[in-house]
Design a protein around this motif. Structure first.
Motif, PDB file in Angstrom:
ATOM      1  N   ARG A   1      -5.827   0.826 -15.694  1.00  0.00           N
ATOM      2  CA  ARG A   1      -5.815   0.204 -14.364  1.00  0.00           C
ATOM      3  C   ARG A   1      -4.881   0.971 -13.430  1.00  0.00           C
ATOM      4  O   ARG A   1      -5.148   1.091 -12.235  1.00  0.00           O
ATOM      5  CB  ARG A   1      -5.386  -1.259 -14.465  1.00  0.00           C
ATOM      6  CG  ARG A   1      -6.482  -2.169 -14.962  1.00  0.00           C
ATOM      7  CD  ARG A   1      -6.065  -3.644 -14.873  1.00  0.00           C
ATOM      8  NE  ARG A   1      -6.839  -4.422 -15.810  1.00  0.00           N
ATOM      9  CZ  ARG A   1      -6.439  -4.775 -17.026  1.00  0.00           C
ATOM     10  NH1 ARG A   1      -5.258  -4.448 -17.476  1.00  0.00           N
ATOM     11  NH2 ARG A   1      -7.235  -5.480 -17.800  1.00  0.00           N
ATOM     12  N   ALA A   2      -3.782   1.500 -13.965  1.00  0.00           N
ATOM     13  CA  ALA A   2      -2.806   2.235 -13.147  1.00  0.00           C
ATOM     14  C   ALA A   2      -3.206   3.692 -12.938  1.00  0.00           C
ATOM     15  O   ALA A   2      -2.913   4.280 -11.903  1.00  0.00           O
ATOM     16  CB  ALA A   2      -1.428   2.160 -13.797  1.00  0.00           C
ATOM     17  N   ASN A   3      -3.873   4.287 -13.934  1.00  0.00           N
ATOM     18  CA  ASN A   3      -4.220   5.709 -13.874  1.00  0.00           C
ATOM     19  C   ASN A   3      -5.475   5.930 -14.717  1.00  0.00           C
ATOM     20  O   ASN A   3      -5.409   5.858 -15.945  1.00  0.00           O
ATOM     21  CB  ASN A   3      -3.065   6.556 -14.400  1.00  0.00           C
ATOM     22  CG  ASN A   3      -3.330   8.038 -14.322  1.00  0.00           C
ATOM     23  OD1 ASN A   3      -4.455   8.479 -14.131  1.00  0.00           O
ATOM     24  ND2 ASN A   3      -2.291   8.840 -14.493  1.00  0.00           N
ATOM     25  N   PRO A   4      -6.597   6.233 -14.106  1.00  0.00           N
ATOM     26  CA  PRO A   4      -7.848   6.363 -14.870  1.00  0.00           C
ATOM     27  C   PRO A   4      -7.994   7.663 -15.674  1.00  0.00           C
ATOM     28  O   PRO A   4      -8.964   7.812 -16.417  1.00  0.00           O
ATOM     29  CB  PRO A   4      -8.922   6.275 -13.790  1.00  0.00           C
ATOM     30  CG  PRO A   4      -8.256   6.805 -12.567  1.00  0.00           C
ATOM     31  CD  PRO A   4      -6.820   6.371 -12.664  1.00  0.00           C
ATOM     32  N   SER A   5      -7.042   8.588 -15.549  1.00  0.00           N
ATOM     33  CA  SER A   5      -7.137   9.832 -16.327  1.00  0.00           C
ATOM     34  C   SER A   5      -7.074   9.504 -17.818  1.00  0.00           C
ATOM     35  O   SER A   5      -6.211   8.741 -18.255  1.00  0.00           O
ATOM     36  CB  SER A   5      -5.993  10.780 -15.972  1.00  0.00           C
ATOM     37  OG  SER A   5      -6.094  11.185 -14.635  1.00  0.00           O
ATOM     38  N   ALA A   6      -8.003  10.084 -18.573  1.00  0.00           N
ATOM     39  CA  ALA A   6      -8.065   9.782 -20.002  1.00  0.00           C
ATOM     40  C   ALA A   6      -8.655  10.955 -20.767  1.00  0.00           C
ATOM     41  O   ALA A   6      -9.289  11.838 -20.189  1.00  0.00           O
ATOM     42  CB  ALA A   6      -8.905   8.520 -20.243  1.00  0.00           C
ATOM     43  N   GLY A   7      -8.445  10.933 -22.059  1.00  0.00           N
ATOM     44  CA  GLY A   7      -9.019  11.935 -22.952  1.00  0.00           C
ATOM     45  C   GLY A   7      -9.549  11.268 -24.206  1.00  0.00           C
ATOM     46  O   GLY A   7      -9.088  10.184 -24.593  1.00  0.00           O
ATOM     47  N   VAL A   8     -10.534  11.889 -24.819  1.00  0.00           N
ATOM     48  CA  VAL A   8     -11.091  11.417 -26.086  1.00  0.00           C
ATOM     49  C   VAL A   8     -11.191  12.615 -27.010  1.00  0.00           C
ATOM     50  O   VAL A   8     -11.674  13.678 -26.604  1.00  0.00           O
ATOM     51  CB  VAL A   8     -12.484  10.767 -25.887  1.00  0.00           C
ATOM     52  CG1 VAL A   8     -13.136  10.468 -27.229  1.00  0.00           C
ATOM     53  CG2 VAL A   8     -12.375   9.495 -25.051  1.00  0.00           C
ATOM     54  N   THR A   9     -10.721  12.456 -28.232  1.00  0.00           N
ATOM     55  CA  THR A   9     -10.891  13.504 -29.239  1.00  0.00           C
ATOM     56  C   THR A   9     -11.704  12.945 -30.402  1.00  0.00           C
ATOM     57  O   THR A   9     -11.520  11.805 -30.817  1.00  0.00           O
ATOM     58  CB  THR A   9      -9.546  14.048 -29.760  1.00  0.00           C
ATOM     59  OG1 THR A   9      -8.741  12.956 -30.215  1.00  0.00           O
ATOM     60  CG2 THR A   9      -8.800  14.798 -28.689  1.00  0.00           C
ATOM     61  N   VAL A  10     -12.614  13.766 -30.872  1.00  0.00           N
ATOM     62  CA  VAL A  10     -13.511  13.391 -31.957  1.00  0.00           C
ATOM     63  C   VAL A  10     -13.476  14.517 -32.977  1.00  0.00           C
ATOM     64  O   VAL A  10     -13.526  15.697 -32.609  1.00  0.00           O
ATOM     65  CB  VAL A  10     -14.958  13.211 -31.438  1.00  0.00           C
ATOM     66  CG1 VAL A  10     -15.876  12.749 -32.546  1.00  0.00           C
ATOM     67  CG2 VAL A  10     -15.007  12.233 -30.271  1.00  0.00           C
TER      68      VAL A  10
END
Length: 162
Positions: A63-72
């Motif tokens: 909610r505060a910062n939409p920057s995200a990462g996903v590792t698979v």
């Protein structure tokens, strides 16, 4: 030159066997925070979905910062995705994606008022693939040791414009 569609097909192929991944968000002080998540749906051309709790730290971060990462990762490949994520209140989509696995955290089911979705949209990706698996890796490591040449760990690509 590899097309966007070919890269997407490779990313889907490399990640389709892995149900679990790591979702990384940004804390209010800028610290990166990763936690394991179970993927509910994957279509790397569009989005990845996760089930979460409304009051969770990850939800607060997004909610505060939409920057995200996903590792698979799998036994032979590793994929790192960067993009944005948002909290989504959509009961119909939550019911569509619901699994008994989610009930461990939300025993009231998809109607639980604390149940929300996290929608992750990838913008870039990097992947490493060693299609020969463990045997190929061991042979490449031994070859590197014997020849004095650097280890060739397989295919590595950066994909932008997802």
């Amino acid at each position: 030159m590899t097309s966007r569609d070919e890269h997407l097909a490779t990313l889907v192929e490399l990640t389709k066997e892995s149900r679990f991944c790591m979702l990384t968000t940004v804390d209010t002080d800028g610290t990166l925070v990763s936690r394991p998540m179970s993927r509910q749906d994957v279509d790397l051309d569009v989005e990845m979905w996760f089930i979460a709790t409304r009051d969770s730290r990850k939800a607060q971060h997004l909610r505060a910062n939409p920057s995200a990462g996903v590792t698979v990762s799998t036994d032979t490949s590793w994929v790192s995705l960067a993009g944005t994520a948002e909290i989504v209140d959509d009961t119909a989509k939550l019911e569509e994606l619901w699994s008994t696995f989610a009930e461990a955290w939300l025993p009231e089911g998809p109607q639980d008022p604390n149940a929300v979705l996290v929608r992750f949209d990838a913008t870039t990706a990097e992947y490493w693939d060693n299609p020969g698996g463990k045997v190929s890796t061991l042979i490449s490591l031994a070859k590197s040791k014997l020849t004095g040449q650097p280890y060739d760990g397989g295919e590595n690509e950066v994909v932008t414009g997802l």
